[in-house]
Design an enzyme around this catalytic site. Sequence first.
Site, mmCIF file in Angstrom:
data_model
loop_
_atom_site.group_PDB
_atom_site.id
_atom_site.type_symbol
_atom_site.label_atom_id
_atom_site.label_comp_id
_atom_site.label_asym_id
_atom_site.label_seq_id
_atom_site.Cartn_x
_atom_site.Cartn_y
_atom_site.Cartn_z
ATOM 1 N N HIS A 250 17.001 -16.213 -28.987
ATOM 2 C CA HIS A 250 16.889 -15.740 -30.367
ATOM 3 C C HIS A 250 17.475 -14.334 -30.531
ATOM 4 O O HIS A 250 18.476 -14.129 -31.226
ATOM 5 C CB HIS A 250 15.424 -15.720 -30.802
ATOM 6 C CG HIS A 250 14.772 -17.061 -30.893
ATOM 7 N ND1 HIS A 250 15.260 -18.076 -31.689
ATOM 8 C CD2 HIS A 250 13.651 -17.558 -30.318
ATOM 9 C CE1 HIS A 250 14.472 -19.137 -31.590
ATOM 10 N NE2 HIS A 250 13.484 -18.843 -30.764
ATOM 11 N N ASP A 251 16.818 -13.352 -29.933
ATOM 12 C CA ASP A 251 17.173 -11.953 -30.187
ATOM 13 C C ASP A 251 18.535 -11.554 -29.616
ATOM 14 O O ASP A 251 19.239 -10.744 -30.233
ATOM 15 C CB ASP A 251 16.079 -11.033 -29.642
ATOM 16 C CG ASP A 251 14.762 -11.222 -30.375
ATOM 17 O OD1 ASP A 251 14.788 -11.608 -31.560
ATOM 18 O OD2 ASP A 251 13.698 -10.971 -29.787
#
Length: 331
Positions: A250-251
């Site tokens: 995700h990040d």
Amino acid sequence: MIDTDPGLGEPGSDIDDGLAIALALRSPELDVLGLTVVNGNVDLGTGVDVARRLLTRLGRKDVPVVAGADAPLERDMRPLRALFDAVLPAGDRGPSHELLGPTRAETAADFLVEAAAERPGELVVIAIGPMTNLALALRQDPAFATNVRELVLMAGSATTFAQNVTVVGDFNAYADPEALDEVLRSGARIRMVGLDQTSKVMLRRSDAASLRETAEPFAQWVADCTDAWVDFLHRAFPTRPEHVDACFLHDPLVVGAVTHPDLLRWEPAQVTAETTSELARGLVVADRGLALQRPTCFNATVAVETDVDGFRDVFLSRITNPTPEPGPTGR
């Protein structure tokens, strides 16, 4: 600046914040001025400690670590923490070692406001945790919104539902929707990368095996953390087939959106966050003008497509390479 709630290395904590920090520090396009830590994946004290130890492991103890908000603006974190505790083994609930504290005395809001004011139009804030620190910075100095070059947020899901904490609520929005609402209404230049894009990018057990075969100690450690996190996800979400063998990046994709923006396709949108309905708590609505009722204005740019293979190539090559020499690069 990276505003983060890192848990990399802590039992049951998502590894992607730490991988995003590592990617940023190993990207020559970026000059990382500091990590501001927010309550989120882990409590504030644990997040600060994780950030300090991660920077040491990466050979970047020069990067400041600043503590921010230890709770959402209005919400109680205990029910959300209980969701994580329910799937954690009884003995894996927090670090047993003495926690390292921040390296600077000021608050994250102070640090963000001062950094933006010193570099008007230059500072990019990559926010990969709940948006509480950003909201507090805006409350402290509304000019923060125009002093920053842009805010790049990991939140929402522009093209579909999040399917994360709830069907509609991703963690960062769900943990503090009021903070996200204030950020979206601030007038700052905003780009958003949501779970509809980040969930396309996977780190597989086969990737961990390749990382473990390198001569780079950090990559070998990431391999161990990856296998442990995939094990946790498979226990926590046994009906999701993707977690048998992989976890989401995700990040890190949000960092990639800054270093390699052409890897994503962007569209303008009128973005709002739901703050009143418990059923829709954490819902982020990105109106791109596709409905009969058209948006009255655009306040953000949202990612709607991702070159998955292109980003994975960037991520894996940089995680396996040593940290570049620190110094400004013009980004």
